[in-house]
Design a protein around this motif. Structure first.
Motif, PDB file in Angstrom:
ATOM      1  N   PRO A  30      55.235  38.852  45.190  1.00 20.47           N
ATOM      2  CA  PRO A  30      54.391  39.708  45.135  1.00 20.47           C
ATOM      3  C   PRO A  30      54.828  40.776  46.230  1.00 20.47           C
ATOM      4  O   PRO A  30      54.026  40.590  47.410  1.00 20.47           O
ATOM      5  CB  PRO A  30      53.131  39.514  45.102  1.00 20.47           C
ATOM      6  CG  PRO A  30      53.089  38.086  45.769  1.00 20.47           C
ATOM      7  CD  PRO A  30      54.225  37.600  45.400  1.00 20.47           C
ATOM      8  N   ILE A  31      55.457  41.881  46.325  1.00 21.50           N
ATOM      9  CA  ILE A  31      55.902  42.563  47.312  1.00 21.50           C
ATOM     10  C   ILE A  31      55.140  43.957  47.655  1.00 21.50           C
ATOM     11  O   ILE A  31      54.672  44.155  48.862  1.00 21.50           O
ATOM     12  CB  ILE A  31      57.389  43.072  47.237  1.00 21.50           C
ATOM     13  CG1 ILE A  31      58.271  41.693  47.144  1.00 21.50           C
ATOM     14  CG2 ILE A  31      57.850  43.898  48.524  1.00 21.50           C
ATOM     15  CD1 ILE A  31      59.589  41.832  46.703  1.00 21.50           C
ATOM     16  N   ASP A  32      54.704  44.528  46.461  1.00 22.27           N
ATOM     17  CA  ASP A  32      53.992  45.811  46.274  1.00 22.27           C
ATOM     18  C   ASP A  32      52.948  45.722  45.679  1.00 22.27           C
ATOM     19  O   ASP A  32      53.019  45.777  44.324  1.00 22.27           O
ATOM     20  CB  ASP A  32      55.020  46.773  46.277  1.00 22.27           C
ATOM     21  CG  ASP A  32      54.723  48.278  46.647  1.00 22.27           C
ATOM     22  OD1 ASP A  32      53.323  48.656  45.844  1.00 22.27           O
ATOM     23  OD2 ASP A  32      55.243  49.133  47.041  1.00 22.27           O
ATOM     24  N   ALA A  33      51.818  45.710  46.214  1.00 18.97           N
ATOM     25  CA  ALA A  33      50.554  45.571  45.301  1.00 18.97           C
ATOM     26  C   ALA A  33      50.261  46.968  44.418  1.00 18.97           C
ATOM     27  O   ALA A  33      49.851  46.919  43.337  1.00 18.97           O
ATOM     28  CB  ALA A  33      49.118  45.787  46.285  1.00 18.97           C
ATOM     29  N   LYS A  34      50.673  48.260  45.048  1.00 17.08           N
ATOM     30  CA  LYS A  34      50.670  49.515  44.233  1.00 17.08           C
ATOM     31  C   LYS A  34      51.371  49.477  42.916  1.00 17.08           C
ATOM     32  O   LYS A  34      50.934  49.771  42.025  1.00 17.08           O
ATOM     33  CB  LYS A  34      50.917  50.707  45.130  1.00 17.08           C
ATOM     34  CG  LYS A  34      49.635  50.896  46.229  1.00 17.08           C
ATOM     35  CD  LYS A  34      50.135  51.969  47.126  1.00 17.08           C
ATOM     36  CE  LYS A  34      49.066  52.439  48.217  1.00 17.08           C
ATOM     37  NZ  LYS A  34      49.533  53.391  49.160  1.00 17.08           N
ATOM     38  N   ILE A  35      52.655  49.252  43.254  1.00 12.56           N
ATOM     39  CA  ILE A  35      53.506  49.237  41.829  1.00 12.56           C
ATOM     40  C   ILE A  35      52.804  48.319  41.001  1.00 12.56           C
ATOM     41  O   ILE A  35      53.056  48.252  39.677  1.00 12.56           O
ATOM     42  CB  ILE A  35      54.855  48.455  42.518  1.00 12.56           C
ATOM     43  CG1 ILE A  35      55.512  49.871  43.016  1.00 12.56           C
ATOM     44  CG2 ILE A  35      56.001  48.378  41.068  1.00 12.56           C
ATOM     45  CD1 ILE A  35      56.784  49.504  43.854  1.00 12.56           C
ATOM     46  N   LEU A  36      52.440  46.805  41.598  1.00  5.55           N
ATOM     47  CA  LEU A  36      52.004  46.058  40.480  1.00  5.55           C
ATOM     48  C   LEU A  36      50.638  46.255  39.758  1.00  5.55           C
ATOM     49  O   LEU A  36      50.719  46.193  38.624  1.00  5.55           O
ATOM     50  CB  LEU A  36      51.909  44.645  41.334  1.00  5.55           C
ATOM     51  CG  LEU A  36      51.292  43.373  40.277  1.00  5.55           C
ATOM     52  CD1 LEU A  36      52.337  42.951  39.313  1.00  5.55           C
ATOM     53  CD2 LEU A  36      50.870  42.115  41.091  1.00  5.55           C
ATOM     54  N   ASP A  37      49.771  46.898  40.536  1.00  5.06           N
ATOM     55  CA  ASP A  37      48.658  47.442  40.024  1.00  5.06           C
ATOM     56  C   ASP A  37      48.821  48.537  39.047  1.00  5.06           C
ATOM     57  O   ASP A  37      48.181  48.347  37.711  1.00  5.06           O
ATOM     58  CB  ASP A  37      47.662  48.223  41.151  1.00  5.06           C
ATOM     59  CG  ASP A  37      47.193  47.175  42.043  1.00  5.06           C
ATOM     60  OD1 ASP A  37      46.899  45.884  41.577  1.00  5.06           O
ATOM     61  OD2 ASP A  37      46.662  47.601  43.259  1.00  5.06           O
ATOM     62  N   ALA A  38      49.777  49.365  39.139  1.00  9.70           N
ATOM     63  CA  ALA A  38      50.184  50.578  38.346  1.00  9.70           C
ATOM     64  C   ALA A  38      50.559  49.574  36.954  1.00  9.70           C
ATOM     65  O   ALA A  38      50.383  50.074  35.845  1.00  9.70           O
ATOM     66  CB  ALA A  38      51.159  51.414  38.695  1.00  9.70           C
ATOM     67  N   GLN A  39      51.526  48.815  37.032  1.00  7.01           N
ATOM     68  CA  GLN A  39      52.278  48.152  36.106  1.00  7.01           C
ATOM     69  C   GLN A  39      51.147  47.245  35.051  1.00  7.01           C
ATOM     70  O   GLN A  39      51.219  47.510  33.945  1.00  7.01           O
ATOM     71  CB  GLN A  39      53.190  47.037  36.307  1.00  7.01           C
ATOM     72  CG  GLN A  39      54.292  46.588  35.347  1.00  7.01           C
ATOM     73  CD  GLN A  39      54.793  47.557  34.565  1.00  7.01           C
ATOM     74  OE1 GLN A  39      55.272  48.548  34.906  1.00  7.01           O
ATOM     75  NE2 GLN A  39      55.419  47.334  33.243  1.00  7.01           N
ATOM     76  N   LEU A  40      50.322  46.606  35.777  1.00  3.21           N
ATOM     77  CA  LEU A  40      49.197  46.084  35.133  1.00  3.21           C
ATOM     78  C   LEU A  40      48.528  46.912  34.386  1.00  3.21           C
ATOM     79  O   LEU A  40      48.060  46.693  33.197  1.00  3.21           O
ATOM     80  CB  LEU A  40      48.351  45.102  36.064  1.00  3.21           C
ATOM     81  CG  LEU A  40      49.107  43.979  36.682  1.00  3.21           C
ATOM     82  CD1 LEU A  40      48.048  43.332  37.855  1.00  3.21           C
ATOM     83  CD2 LEU A  40      49.424  42.751  35.457  1.00  3.21           C
ATOM     84  N   GLN A  41      47.853  47.988  34.894  1.00  2.00           N
ATOM     85  CA  GLN A  41      47.047  49.033  34.388  1.00  2.00           C
ATOM     86  C   GLN A  41      47.713  49.495  33.187  1.00  2.00           C
ATOM     87  O   GLN A  41      47.422  49.650  32.152  1.00  2.00           O
ATOM     88  CB  GLN A  41      46.606  50.094  35.307  1.00  2.00           C
ATOM     89  CG  GLN A  41      45.448  50.920  34.860  1.00  2.00           C
ATOM     90  CD  GLN A  41      45.189  51.813  35.600  1.00  2.00           C
ATOM     91  OE1 GLN A  41      45.599  52.032  36.752  1.00  2.00           O
ATOM     92  NE2 GLN A  41      43.948  52.525  35.525  1.00  2.00           N
ATOM     93  N   SER A  42      49.281  49.906  33.211  1.00  2.11           N
ATOM     94  CA  SER A  42      49.624  50.636  32.177  1.00  2.11           C
ATOM     95  C   SER A  42      49.979  49.748  30.851  1.00  2.11           C
ATOM     96  O   SER A  42      50.291  50.353  29.839  1.00  2.11           O
ATOM     97  CB  SER A  42      50.871  51.075  32.646  1.00  2.11           C
ATOM     98  OG  SER A  42      51.975  50.333  33.144  1.00  2.11           O
ATOM     99  N   THR A  43      49.846  48.381  31.253  1.00  2.76           N
ATOM    100  CA  THR A  43      50.497  47.399  30.086  1.00  2.76           C
ATOM    101  C   THR A  43      49.231  46.843  29.646  1.00  2.76           C
ATOM    102  O   THR A  43      49.369  45.913  28.744  1.00  2.76           O
ATOM    103  CB  THR A  43      51.567  46.750  30.326  1.00  2.76           C
ATOM    104  OG1 THR A  43      51.096  45.941  31.706  1.00  2.76           O
ATOM    105  CG2 THR A  43      52.743  47.554  30.638  1.00  2.76           C
ATOM    106  N   SER A  44      48.002  47.009  30.425  1.00  4.30           N
ATOM    107  CA  SER A  44      46.685  46.363  29.933  1.00  4.30           C
ATOM    108  C   SER A  44      46.855  44.877  30.062  1.00  4.30           C
ATOM    109  O   SER A  44      46.433  44.096  29.329  1.00  4.30           O
ATOM    110  CB  SER A  44      46.127  46.635  28.601  1.00  4.30           C
ATOM    111  OG  SER A  44      45.989  47.995  28.485  1.00  4.30           O
ATOM    112  N   LEU A  45      47.672  44.333  31.105  1.00  4.19           N
ATOM    113  CA  LEU A  45      47.736  43.070  31.194  1.00  4.19           C
ATOM    114  C   LEU A  45      46.815  42.273  32.371  1.00  4.19           C
ATOM    115  O   LEU A  45      46.290  43.071  33.038  1.00  4.19           O
ATOM    116  CB  LEU A  45      49.403  42.642  31.809  1.00  4.19           C
ATOM    117  CG  LEU A  45      50.487  42.969  31.131  1.00  4.19           C
ATOM    118  CD1 LEU A  45      51.787  42.847  31.789  1.00  4.19           C
ATOM    119  CD2 LEU A  45      50.431  42.058  29.809  1.00  4.19           C
TER     120      LEU A  45
END
Length: 78
Positions: A30-45
């Motif tokens: 986990p390098i970048d929390a903002k990128i990960l948060d956006a991906q989790l939110q956009s994919t409902s994971l």
């Protein structure tokens, strides 16, 4: 299984988000929390765990933030 890969951080290390067909996911390095948060939110994971390939800062810079935010366990080999 779906794999989202992204090079990010000051050393352009790779971060991976791996999910199953039920919407469960783990992040590897986990390098970048903002990128990960956006991906989790956009994919409902739903993030279930954090995996580290090793402990260098460029592969774990978002570890504390994500662990606190999502309340998930983290794992690293010996």
């Amino acid at each position: 299984m779906t794999v989202f890969a992204r090079s990010c951080g000051v050393l352009s290390a790779n971060m991976y988000l791996v999910s199953d067909d039920c919407g469960n996911a783990v992040v590897i390095d986990p390098i970048d929390a903002k990128i990960l948060d956006a991906q989790l939110q956009s994919t409902s994971l739903s993030l279930k765990a954090i995996l580290l390939t090793h402990g260098h800062f460029d592969h774990a810079s978002a570890l504390r933030e994500l662990t606190e935010r999502y309340g998930v366990p983290s794992y690293i080999g010996e």
